[in-house]
Design a protein around this motif. Structure first.
Motif, short mmCIF file in Angstrom:
data_model
loop_
_atom_site.label_atom_id
_atom_site.label_comp_id
_atom_site.label_asym_id
_atom_site.label_seq_id
_atom_site.Cartn_x
_atom_site.Cartn_y
_atom_site.Cartn_z
N GLU A 111 38.20 61.44 28.85
CA GLU A 111 38.98 60.72 29.88
C GLU A 111 38.30 59.42 30.28
OE1 GLU A 111 39.87 63.45 33.08
OE2 GLU A 111 41.75 63.97 32.08
N LEU A 112 36.97 59.50 30.36
CA LEU A 112 36.20 58.30 30.67
C LEU A 112 36.46 57.22 29.63
CD1 LEU A 112 33.86 56.77 32.14
CD2 LEU A 112 32.29 57.95 30.59
N VAL A 113 36.38 57.61 28.38
CA VAL A 113 36.58 56.65 27.28
C VAL A 113 38.00 56.09 27.32
CG1 VAL A 113 36.74 56.45 24.77
CG2 VAL A 113 34.78 57.61 25.81
N ALA A 114 38.99 56.96 27.55
CA ALA A 114 40.38 56.49 27.60
C ALA A 114 40.57 55.48 28.73
CB ALA A 114 41.33 57.68 27.80
N TYR A 115 39.97 55.78 29.88
CA TYR A 115 40.08 54.87 31.03
C TYR A 115 39.42 53.53 30.73
CZ TYR A 115 39.78 53.19 35.86
OH TYR A 115 39.89 52.44 37.00
N LEU A 116 38.24 53.59 30.14
CA LEU A 116 37.49 52.35 29.87
C LEU A 116 38.19 51.49 28.83
CD1 LEU A 116 33.80 53.67 29.85
CD2 LEU A 116 35.00 52.44 31.69
N LYS A 117 38.87 52.12 27.88
CA LYS A 117 39.58 51.34 26.85
C LYS A 117 40.65 50.47 27.48
CE LYS A 117 38.74 54.11 22.74
NZ LYS A 117 39.22 55.18 21.83
N ARG A 118 41.20 50.94 28.62
CA ARG A 118 42.25 50.18 29.28
C ARG A 118 41.73 49.22 30.34
NH1 ARG A 118 47.14 54.08 30.66
NH2 ARG A 118 47.01 55.43 28.86
N HIS A 119 40.46 49.29 30.63
CA HIS A 119 39.90 48.44 31.70
C HIS A 119 38.80 47.56 31.14
CE1 HIS A 119 42.10 51.44 34.02
NE2 HIS A 119 42.18 50.52 34.96
N LYS A 120 39.24 46.43 30.59
CA LYS A 120 38.31 45.57 29.87
C LYS A 120 37.40 44.78 30.80
CE LYS A 120 40.16 46.45 25.79
NZ LYS A 120 39.48 47.18 24.72
N ASP A 121 37.71 44.80 32.11
CA ASP A 121 36.82 44.08 33.02
C ASP A 121 35.66 44.97 33.50
OD1 ASP A 121 38.63 45.62 34.30
OD2 ASP A 121 39.28 44.11 35.74
N VAL A 122 35.63 46.21 33.06
CA VAL A 122 34.47 47.06 33.36
C VAL A 122 33.37 46.75 32.36
CG1 VAL A 122 33.61 49.43 33.52
CG2 VAL A 122 35.91 48.87 34.34
N THR A 123 32.20 46.39 32.87
CA THR A 123 31.07 46.09 31.98
C THR A 123 29.99 47.16 32.05
OG1 THR A 123 30.01 44.81 33.74
CG2 THR A 123 31.37 43.59 32.15
N VAL B 165 31.42 53.20 20.73
CA VAL B 165 32.44 52.83 19.74
C VAL B 165 32.83 51.35 19.89
CG1 VAL B 165 33.37 55.16 19.57
CG2 VAL B 165 34.33 53.58 21.26
N PRO B 166 33.30 50.72 18.81
CA PRO B 166 33.64 49.30 18.84
C PRO B 166 34.70 48.95 19.90
CG PRO B 166 33.70 50.12 16.58
CD PRO B 166 33.45 51.30 17.45
N GLU B 167 35.66 49.85 20.17
CA GLU B 167 36.71 49.56 21.16
C GLU B 167 36.13 49.39 22.57
OE1 GLU B 167 36.62 51.90 18.71
OE2 GLU B 167 38.43 53.13 18.99
N LEU B 168 34.89 49.83 22.77
CA LEU B 168 34.29 49.69 24.10
C LEU B 168 33.19 48.62 24.09
CD1 LEU B 168 34.10 53.41 25.35
CD2 LEU B 168 35.84 51.68 25.80
N SER B 169 33.42 47.58 23.32
CA SER B 169 32.40 46.52 23.25
C SER B 169 32.26 45.78 24.57
CB SER B 169 32.73 45.55 22.12
OG SER B 169 33.97 44.94 22.39
N HIS B 170 33.27 45.92 25.48
CA HIS B 170 33.14 45.28 26.79
C HIS B 170 32.15 46.02 27.70
CE1 HIS B 170 36.37 48.25 26.94
NE2 HIS B 170 36.25 48.33 28.24
N VAL C 87 21.19 53.48 21.76
CA VAL C 87 22.04 52.66 22.62
C VAL C 87 21.63 51.19 22.51
CG1 VAL C 87 22.72 52.17 25.01
CG2 VAL C 87 22.48 54.54 24.25
N VAL C 88 20.33 50.95 22.56
CA VAL C 88 19.84 49.58 22.48
C VAL C 88 20.21 48.96 21.13
CG1 VAL C 88 17.76 48.14 22.48
CG2 VAL C 88 17.97 50.00 24.13
N ALA C 89 20.06 49.75 20.06
CA ALA C 89 20.39 49.25 18.73
C ALA C 89 21.88 48.92 18.60
CB ALA C 89 19.99 50.28 17.66
N SER C 90 22.71 49.59 19.40
CA SER C 90 24.15 49.33 19.35
C SER C 90 24.50 48.01 20.02
CB SER C 90 24.91 50.47 20.03
OG SER C 90 24.90 50.29 21.44
N GLY C 91 23.51 47.38 20.66
CA GLY C 91 23.76 46.10 21.30
C GLY C 91 23.96 46.19 22.80
N LYS C 92 23.89 47.41 23.36
CA LYS C 92 24.07 47.56 24.80
C LYS C 92 22.71 47.73 25.49
CE LYS C 92 28.42 50.14 24.23
NZ LYS C 92 29.34 49.03 24.12
N ASN C 93 22.73 47.47 26.80
CA ASN C 93 21.55 47.72 27.62
C ASN C 93 21.59 49.15 28.13
OD1 ASN C 93 19.35 47.45 29.42
ND2 ASN C 93 20.67 46.62 31.03
#
Ligand SMILES: *Cc1c(COP(=O)(O)O)cnc(C)c1O
Length: 467
Positions: free
Chosen positions: A176-188, A214-219, A253-259
């Protein structure tokens, strides 16, 4: 480590604390307080806190003892007397239960609101275990992370630890978290919190974190974990069975490009003095993760500005980043822990002035109130009136952030809802076009941002001041 016992995680609660090797160091009176008050408030320590952090030659004044052990003054004198008679003499469980409930109810256990406010919706359905108060950051409460290695006596989440609050978090997965985040691109930012998510083993923790890569959550740029484990059980990162695995997860996580940001809850410099705690910091940072330091200011525990300066400078030396000093909120035994805002400002200023610029990343003292995080910038006299200079560090409406505003100085005020606007004005600037709106509506319509301008009256039943 001094003692073998501290190496192995062993939790102690009311039911087994008498088996702790240190129990004999408590006076009869102190043992009674623990036995009686732990009926009302959560109590849990562990072998490391007992063996390495508490200075037993200094109890009951030792700050870590105060931080973890119940003290008689946490209840009102009549409450204490009455409950003691029931627990030690009468021993009628029904009567005890009733009195415990009454005492808890008068302790403002409203963190019920913590779980019901700011709950986001997906297709009209509330998502339990999520909170979305500030545009950029979503809080996530995985069910398996709703406990801690030890409990803080001041904790504002106390009702959940005594079973007062029915937690209906989605335990299964992060879907559910992932589904919500996919629709909310202003969440960083996603902040995984609890309790303490680091009580989970690495496999469980991975099951919540890996789906975020996952790539869809690059934001999603920052994955934060709010944790007290760095202070209460640093072994988690050093010599536990899966300590290395958890560090590999951070690296991934770091290797994926995120902090990967660990939000470390340190209340007192003693928590960062042990070699084990310092090793934990070094190991965490060696993965490329960042570690931030934050905690509330608590009477009896960390009122000394020198202690804060030591905590921040030690942290910086090890590579951590000082972040927030919070004002303790009005719940539980708050009469025992609270300090006037004026004093909080003084402690912050006295600590801040001692440290170099590298430690001045810290901000505070900050109140997590309903409209946002309000920081006290100073106490000044303007146009002949003594006032608190305030601003939002974080707000329901992003437009409110970093706009100076002023409240009448009140030497006794301990929380934001006790403050009134300065200069005879009848409301604060952010209350201007307040219209009655249900909490859910504010959140559900958080985008477009215009709707955020509608907010309720300021009050202090804000949710988590975790960050
Ligand atoms: C503090 C807090 C955050 C994070 O705020 P930052 O200033 O970005 O650290 C998010 N949500 C809630 C409810 C908070 O209290």
């Amino acid at each position: 480590m001094n003692t073998e016992d501290a190496v192995r995680f062993r939790p102690y609660t009311r039911s087994n604390i008498s088996e702790a090797p240190q129990w004999g160091k408590l006076t009869q009176d102190q043992r009674e307080s623990v036995t009686v008050i732990s009926r009302v408030l959560p109590f849990r320590v562990n072998s490391y806190v007992l063996g390495e952090l508490i200075d037993w030659d200094n109890i009951p004044d030792d700050p870590i003892y105060r931080l973890t052990f119940p003290h008689r003054d946490m209840l009102r004198p009549q409450e204490y007397e009455a409950l003691r008679d029931l627990v030690l003499v009468d021993k009628d469980e029904k009567k005890i239960e009733r009195m415990v409930h009454d005492i808890r109810m008068r302790m403002n256990p409203h963190p019920a609101g913590q779980m019901t406010h700011n709950v986001p919706y997906l297709d009209g359905r509330p998502l339990s275990g999520l909170q979305h108060k500030y545009r950029e950051t979503v809080l996530f409460f995985p069910k398996a992370g709703q406990s801690c290695h030890a409990y803080c006596t001041f904790c504002f989440r106390w009702p959940q630890f005594v079973g007062m609050e029915e937690l209906k978090f989605d335990a299964k997965d992060a879907s559910e978290l992932v589904a919500y985040l996919k629709r909310h691109k202003d969440v960083t930012d996603i902040l995984i919190t609890g309790g303490d998510p680091m009580v989970m083993n690495t496999r469980a923790l991975s099951s919540y974190i890996e789906p975020l890569l996952v790539p869809e959550l690059s934001h999603i740029q920052n994955i934060r974990i709010g944790t007290k484990s760095v202070a209460y059980w640093p072994q988690r990162f050093v010599n536990e069975k899966d300590s290395d695995d958890v560090l590999r997860l951070f690296e991934k996580v770091v290797a994926s490009g995120k902090n990967l940001a660990l939000m470390g809850h340190y209340n007192h410099p003693a928590e960062l003095r042990t070699p084990l705690a310092q090793q934990a910091v070094r190991r965490i940072i060696s993965t490329g993760a960042t570690l931030r330091i934050q905690a509330p200011l608590i009477r009896h525990i960390n009122e000394d500005p020198n202690g804060w300066a030591e905590l921040w400078t030690t942290g910086v030396r090890l590579g951590a980043i000082p972040y927030y000093m919070f004002v303790e909120r009005d719940t539980g035994p708050s009469h025992y822990f609270e300090l006037p805002l004026a004093k909080a400002y003084e402690v912050f200023q006295q600590a801040y002035k001692q440290v170099s610029g590298l430690a001045r990343t810290v901000r505070g003292p900050s109140m997590s109130a309903h409209p946002g995080k309000v920081v006290i910038d100073g106490i000044v006299t303007l146009a002949g009136e003594k006032v608190f200079a305030l601003q939002f560090l974080q707000a329901r409406n992003p437009d409110w952030v970093r706009r100076p505003f002023y409240a009448k100085f009140d030497p006794k005020a301990t929380w934001f809802d006790q403050l009134v606007p300065a200069f005879g004005e009848d409301k604060f600037f952010f209350q201007e076009d307040s219209a009655p709106a249900r909490e859910e509506q504010v959140v559900e319509h958080r985008i477009p941002v215009a709707s955020l301008k509608r907010t309720r009256e300021v009050h202090a039943d804000a949710p988590a001041d975790v960050s």
